[in-house]
Design a protein around this motif. Sequence first.
Motif, mmCIF file in Angstrom:
data_model
loop_
_atom_site.group_PDB
_atom_site.id
_atom_site.type_symbol
_atom_site.label_atom_id
_atom_site.label_comp_id
_atom_site.label_asym_id
_atom_site.label_seq_id
_atom_site.Cartn_x
_atom_site.Cartn_y
_atom_site.Cartn_z
ATOM 1 N N GLU A 1 2.721 -3.899 62.543
ATOM 2 C CA GLU A 1 2.771 -2.464 62.791
ATOM 3 C C GLU A 1 3.882 -2.082 63.761
ATOM 4 N N GLN A 2 4.217 -2.981 64.650
ATOM 5 C CA GLN A 2 5.305 -2.726 65.601
ATOM 6 C C GLN A 2 6.642 -2.617 64.860
ATOM 7 N N PRO B 1 8.578 0.421 61.422
ATOM 8 C CA PRO B 1 7.410 0.406 62.311
ATOM 9 C C PRO B 1 6.324 1.294 61.705
ATOM 10 N N TRP B 2 5.148 1.324 62.303
ATOM 11 C CA TRP B 2 4.042 2.078 61.730
ATOM 12 C C TRP B 2 4.357 3.562 61.620
ATOM 13 N N GLN B 3 5.255 4.093 62.469
ATOM 14 C CA GLN B 3 5.506 5.527 62.455
ATOM 15 C C GLN B 3 6.711 5.953 61.612
#
Length: 122
Positions: A25-26, A99-101
Amino acid sequence: MRGGLGADGDPGFVVLDSRSTQAWEQGHVPGAVHLPTALIAEQAEQVLDRSVPVVTYCWGPGCNGATRAALALAERGFHVKEMLGGFEYWVREGSAYEPWQGDEQRPADPLTAPVGADDCGC
């Protein structure tokens, strides 16, 4: 073939991120499959196609997660290689990552790629 891709854009292999969910996720290589090393024994057959070569990666040169993942896959009959440098050098060389975002990309670290050049020339 152009740039290592087939006519249909398929590279002919799958990239596998063998790190934890938190690490995934990072940030991870775009298009990679996430399968932590500890889960390979029980999930590789459901997640991967044995006829497609697998390239494993983990954090970087100081981590042996990609090596352990490659061994676990090879023991199960997969054709496997390691991505040297791992996620660390993927990012340090200026490659895009997810990344997750959402998508991100950092400038290349001058210790890993020449400043102002398209590639290292090797």
